[in-house]
Design a protein around this motif. Structure first.
Motif, mmCIF file in Angstrom:
data_model
loop_
_atom_site.group_PDB
_atom_site.id
_atom_site.type_symbol
_atom_site.label_atom_id
_atom_site.label_comp_id
_atom_site.label_asym_id
_atom_site.label_seq_id
_atom_site.Cartn_x
_atom_site.Cartn_y
_atom_site.Cartn_z
ATOM 1 N N PRO A 1 -41.457 37.157 7.022
ATOM 2 C CA PRO A 1 -40.334 36.268 6.730
ATOM 3 C C PRO A 1 -39.098 37.046 6.292
ATOM 4 O O PRO A 1 -39.209 38.066 5.602
ATOM 5 C CB PRO A 1 -40.871 35.392 5.581
ATOM 6 N N ALA A 2 -37.933 36.586 6.695
ATOM 7 C CA ALA A 2 -36.685 37.253 6.315
ATOM 8 C C ALA A 2 -36.507 37.281 4.803
ATOM 9 O O ALA A 2 -35.889 38.202 4.261
ATOM 10 C CB ALA A 2 -35.503 36.547 6.978
ATOM 11 N N THR A 3 -37.074 36.282 4.129
ATOM 12 C CA THR A 3 -36.933 36.234 2.671
ATOM 13 C C THR A 3 -37.702 37.353 1.970
ATOM 14 O O THR A 3 -37.462 37.624 0.795
ATOM 15 C CB THR A 3 -37.440 34.884 2.143
ATOM 16 N N ARG A 4 -38.624 37.997 2.699
ATOM 17 C CA ARG A 4 -39.390 39.108 2.122
ATOM 18 C C ARG A 4 -38.706 40.459 2.337
ATOM 19 O O ARG A 4 -39.189 41.465 1.831
ATOM 20 C CB ARG A 4 -40.787 39.144 2.740
ATOM 21 N N VAL A 5 -37.647 40.487 3.118
ATOM 22 C CA VAL A 5 -36.956 41.749 3.402
ATOM 23 C C VAL A 5 -35.899 42.001 2.336
ATOM 24 O O VAL A 5 -34.987 41.193 2.136
ATOM 25 C CB VAL A 5 -36.307 41.718 4.800
ATOM 26 N N THR A 6 -36.031 43.110 1.648
ATOM 27 C CA THR A 6 -35.085 43.438 0.565
ATOM 28 C C THR A 6 -33.999 44.399 1.017
ATOM 29 O O THR A 6 -32.951 44.478 0.391
ATOM 30 C CB THR A 6 -35.835 44.055 -0.627
ATOM 31 N N ALA A 7 -34.229 45.156 2.074
ATOM 32 C CA ALA A 7 -33.213 46.096 2.550
ATOM 33 C C ALA A 7 -33.515 46.529 3.977
ATOM 34 O O ALA A 7 -34.669 46.643 4.376
ATOM 35 C CB ALA A 7 -33.156 47.326 1.641
ATOM 36 N N GLU B 1 -25.733 39.726 11.019
ATOM 37 C CA GLU B 1 -25.018 40.025 9.783
ATOM 38 C C GLU B 1 -25.470 39.065 8.690
ATOM 39 O O GLU B 1 -26.001 37.983 8.966
ATOM 40 C CB GLU B 1 -23.506 39.892 9.996
ATOM 41 N N GLN B 2 -25.235 39.459 7.442
ATOM 42 C CA GLN B 2 -25.528 38.586 6.314
ATOM 43 C C GLN B 2 -24.322 37.724 5.987
ATOM 44 O O GLN B 2 -23.178 38.210 5.984
ATOM 45 C CB GLN B 2 -25.914 39.411 5.084
ATOM 46 N N ASN B 3 -24.568 36.443 5.695
ATOM 47 C CA ASN B 3 -23.489 35.580 5.262
ATOM 48 C C ASN B 3 -23.325 35.665 3.746
ATOM 49 O O ASN B 3 -24.005 36.457 3.080
ATOM 50 C CB ASN B 3 -23.728 34.135 5.727
ATOM 51 N N ARG B 4 -22.469 34.833 3.189
ATOM 52 C CA ARG B 4 -22.194 34.926 1.753
ATOM 53 C C ARG B 4 -23.402 34.520 0.910
ATOM 54 O O ARG B 4 -23.464 34.824 -0.275
ATOM 55 C CB ARG B 4 -20.988 34.058 1.391
ATOM 56 N N HIS B 5 -24.364 33.836 1.520
ATOM 57 C CA HIS B 5 -25.594 33.485 0.806
ATOM 58 C C HIS B 5 -26.669 34.553 0.996
ATOM 59 O O HIS B 5 -27.807 34.366 0.579
ATOM 60 C CB HIS B 5 -26.126 32.135 1.314
ATOM 61 N N ARG B 6 -26.285 35.652 1.652
ATOM 62 C CA ARG B 6 -27.181 36.777 1.931
ATOM 63 C C ARG B 6 -28.312 36.423 2.908
ATOM 64 O O ARG B 6 -29.368 37.033 2.910
ATOM 65 C CB ARG B 6 -27.751 37.352 0.628
ATOM 66 N N ASP B 7 -28.070 35.394 3.728
ATOM 67 C CA ASP B 7 -28.988 35.082 4.815
ATOM 68 C C ASP B 7 -28.509 35.791 6.075
ATOM 69 O O ASP B 7 -27.298 35.895 6.324
ATOM 70 C CB ASP B 7 -29.032 33.573 5.084
ATOM 71 N N TRP B 8 -29.460 36.277 6.888
ATOM 72 C CA TRP B 8 -29.080 36.933 8.127
ATOM 73 C C TRP B 8 -28.808 35.896 9.209
ATOM 74 O O TRP B 8 -29.544 34.919 9.355
ATOM 75 C CB TRP B 8 -30.201 37.875 8.584
ATOM 76 N N GLU B 9 -27.735 36.129 9.990
ATOM 77 C CA GLU B 9 -27.356 35.240 11.081
ATOM 78 C C GLU B 9 -27.031 36.044 12.329
ATOM 79 O O GLU B 9 -26.659 37.223 12.247
ATOM 80 C CB GLU B 9 -26.118 34.414 10.700
ATOM 81 N N LYS C 1 -24.143 45.917 6.411
ATOM 82 C CA LYS C 1 -23.382 45.975 7.641
ATOM 83 C C LYS C 1 -24.156 45.322 8.780
ATOM 84 O O LYS C 1 -25.335 45.037 8.660
ATOM 85 C CB LYS C 1 -23.074 47.424 7.981
ATOM 86 N N ARG C 2 -23.478 45.139 9.886
ATOM 87 C CA ARG C 2 -24.095 44.517 11.052
ATOM 88 C C ARG C 2 -25.197 45.413 11.620
ATOM 89 O O ARG C 2 -25.077 46.635 11.639
ATOM 90 C CB ARG C 2 -23.030 44.266 12.106
ATOM 91 N N ILE C 3 -26.269 44.790 12.042
ATOM 92 C CA ILE C 3 -27.331 45.512 12.723
ATOM 93 C C ILE C 3 -27.553 44.858 14.084
ATOM 94 O O ILE C 3 -27.224 43.685 14.282
ATOM 95 C CB ILE C 3 -28.653 45.506 11.920
ATOM 96 N N TYR C 4 -28.107 45.622 15.023
ATOM 97 C CA TYR C 4 -28.357 45.102 16.362
ATOM 98 C C TYR C 4 -29.855 45.048 16.610
ATOM 99 O O TYR C 4 -30.590 45.981 16.299
ATOM 100 C CB TYR C 4 -27.650 45.959 17.412
#
Length: 440
Positions: free
Chosen positions: A60-66, A118-126, A6-9
């Motif tokens: 890095p965002a790529t290291r965040v799993t949850a 939010e995460q996009n369909r590629h699971r990247d945060w935007e 879900k969206r985070i702030y």
């Protein structure tokens, strides 16, 4: 990342604890690093994480799993190099909050209060949403407190990443209000010159004085000369006299003289007295405000004096017993009493009866090497400075010595000065310090 979330702030994420895969806490989220895109939403590239020791590093965002239930879970190891923004990157909290934007529907201007991720369909945060406070008539105040609150897509505004007004220094300061002066000083060093002055203007005189004492020479000169002269003089009044003297000595002569003339007469007199000594002597390093009592003062009163929260630990370690007057330069120094000795005595006993039998003093002209050797030899936290007649002029504390023996750029170094045990040994410094003050 395992699944869309879900969206985070960003502002709400600040302060969230970061854990490694086995559940050990590694730090706390302080900001979100975003990279604006030519086409599409700004991408989250990582997080600023504060680890033990108040160091801020990059995750890095790529290291965040949850990101869930008030916690951030990461994989792998953190690089402990101090975080520095790269070209094009922005901080969601540090750069975007309180930024003024224009609503494209023609309804006017608003201020960014938070940014939604939010995460996009590629699971990247935007960065997808903006929580705004719309202006309600008139001009903006420093912090907009009234007006309509709304959440809109980031594409609904102009000026978010452009040349709009910078984030309010007051809001930026509020996010750092709990930091110690040394940590706030480190953050100020990372700001551009304009933002440094804006942030300094929002600090109280006492808070800014504490922060200036933690900044390298060139940065604090830049800050002080960027302030209004009257405000700069008030800040010097709030500084410890020895630190104020060091700063005045670094300023251009006309500026230094103007500020001394604007300072409170008593404070300016203390600074002028210290400026008469060479910087690398006991007189140049000493504080003119040690704890001074009369010999008939009871132990209980001394303990109340050293318990004051604003008193630095090094100064609180020693009470100086003198004949009247009880201000530097005083009547004759009779001796000192360490705080541990005070704790062992009955509260009503006069301190004049419990003076330390081992008396160690230095004269104002004593070079840094002599002061360091004396303190190292006898394991002293502070040492009185006296004149030829034995009158107390001030006291040199261990933090004053360290400020003069460490490299000029020690505050800017990523790693601590290496030692065998992880602690600084004054006796080692004393043996090697001769070259810094002209000795062989």
């Amino acid at each position: 990342m395992t699944s869309p979330q879900k969206r985070i702030y960003a502002a709400r994420l600040a302060g969230t604890r970061v854990f490694d895969p086995i559940g050990d806490m590694v730090g706390t989220v302080r900001d979100v690093v975003v990279l604006p895109q030519v086409h599409g939403a700004a991408r989250v590239v990582g997080f600023v994480v504060e680890v033990p020791g108040k160091r801020r590093v990059f995750l890095p965002a790529t290291r965040v799993t949850a990101i869930d239930a008030g916690q951030v879970i990461m994989s792998g190891l953190l690089n402990m190099r101090r975080f520095e923004k790269r070209s094009g990157e922005m901080l969601a909290i540090g750069d975007l909050l309180e930024r003024r934007v224009t609503l494209l529907d023609g309804s006017g201007e608003a201020v960014v209060e938070d940014v939604g991720l939010e995460q996009n369909r590629h699971r990247d945060w935007e960065l997808t949403k903006l929580h705004l406070r719309r202006r309600k008539g008139g001009s903006f105040s420093r912090l907009v407190s009234r007006g309509e609150s709304l959440t809109v897509p980031w594409r609904s505004v102009a000026g978010l990443f452009g040349t709009q007004a910078e984030q309010s220094a007051a809001l930026l300061l509020a996010s750092y209000q709990d930091l110690k002066p040394a940590d706030l000083g480190e953050i100020i060093q990372e700001l551009n010159p304009k933002r440094r002055i804006e942030l300094a203007a929002e600090l109280s005189d006492e808070r800014l004085a504490d922060v200036l004492e933690e900044l390298p020479e060139d940065t604090r000169v830049e800050v002080v000369t960027g302030l209004d002269a009257r405000r700069a003089a008030d800040v010097l009044d709030a500084m410890d006299p020895d630190d104020a003297a060091d700063l005045v000595q670094e300023l251009p002569e006309p500026v230094a003289q103007e500020l001394l003339d604007l300072m409170e007469p008593e404070e300016a007199e203390d600074v002028r007295r210290l400026l008469a000594y060479d910087e690398y002597t006991a007189g140049g390093m000493m504080t003119t405000e040690p704890l001074i009592v009369a010999p008939e003062t009871p132990v209980a009163h001394c303990l109340a004096m050293i318990s004051r929260e604003e008193l630095p630990a090094a100064l609180a370690s020693t009470v100086h017993v003198c004949r009247s007057p009880l201000e530097t330069p005083t009547g004759k120094l009779l001796g000192i009493v360490h705080f541990q000795h005070l704790l062992r005595e009955r509260p009503d006993r006069p301190v004049g009866e419990i003076l330390d039998p081992d008396r160690h003093t230095v004269e104002g002209a004593a070079p840094l090497s002599a002061v360091t050797r004396e303190m190292a030899t006898y394991n002293l936290v502070s040492i009185p400075v006296v004149d030829d007649d034995g009158r107390l002029l001030g006291a040199v504390t261990v933090d004053d010595v360290l400020d003069h023996v460490l490299p000029d750029d020690w505050r800017e170094q990523d790693e601590p000065v290496p030692t065998t045990t992880g602690q600084i040994d004054l006796s080692e410094i004393a043996r090697g310090i001769g070259r810094s003050d002209g000795e062989g």
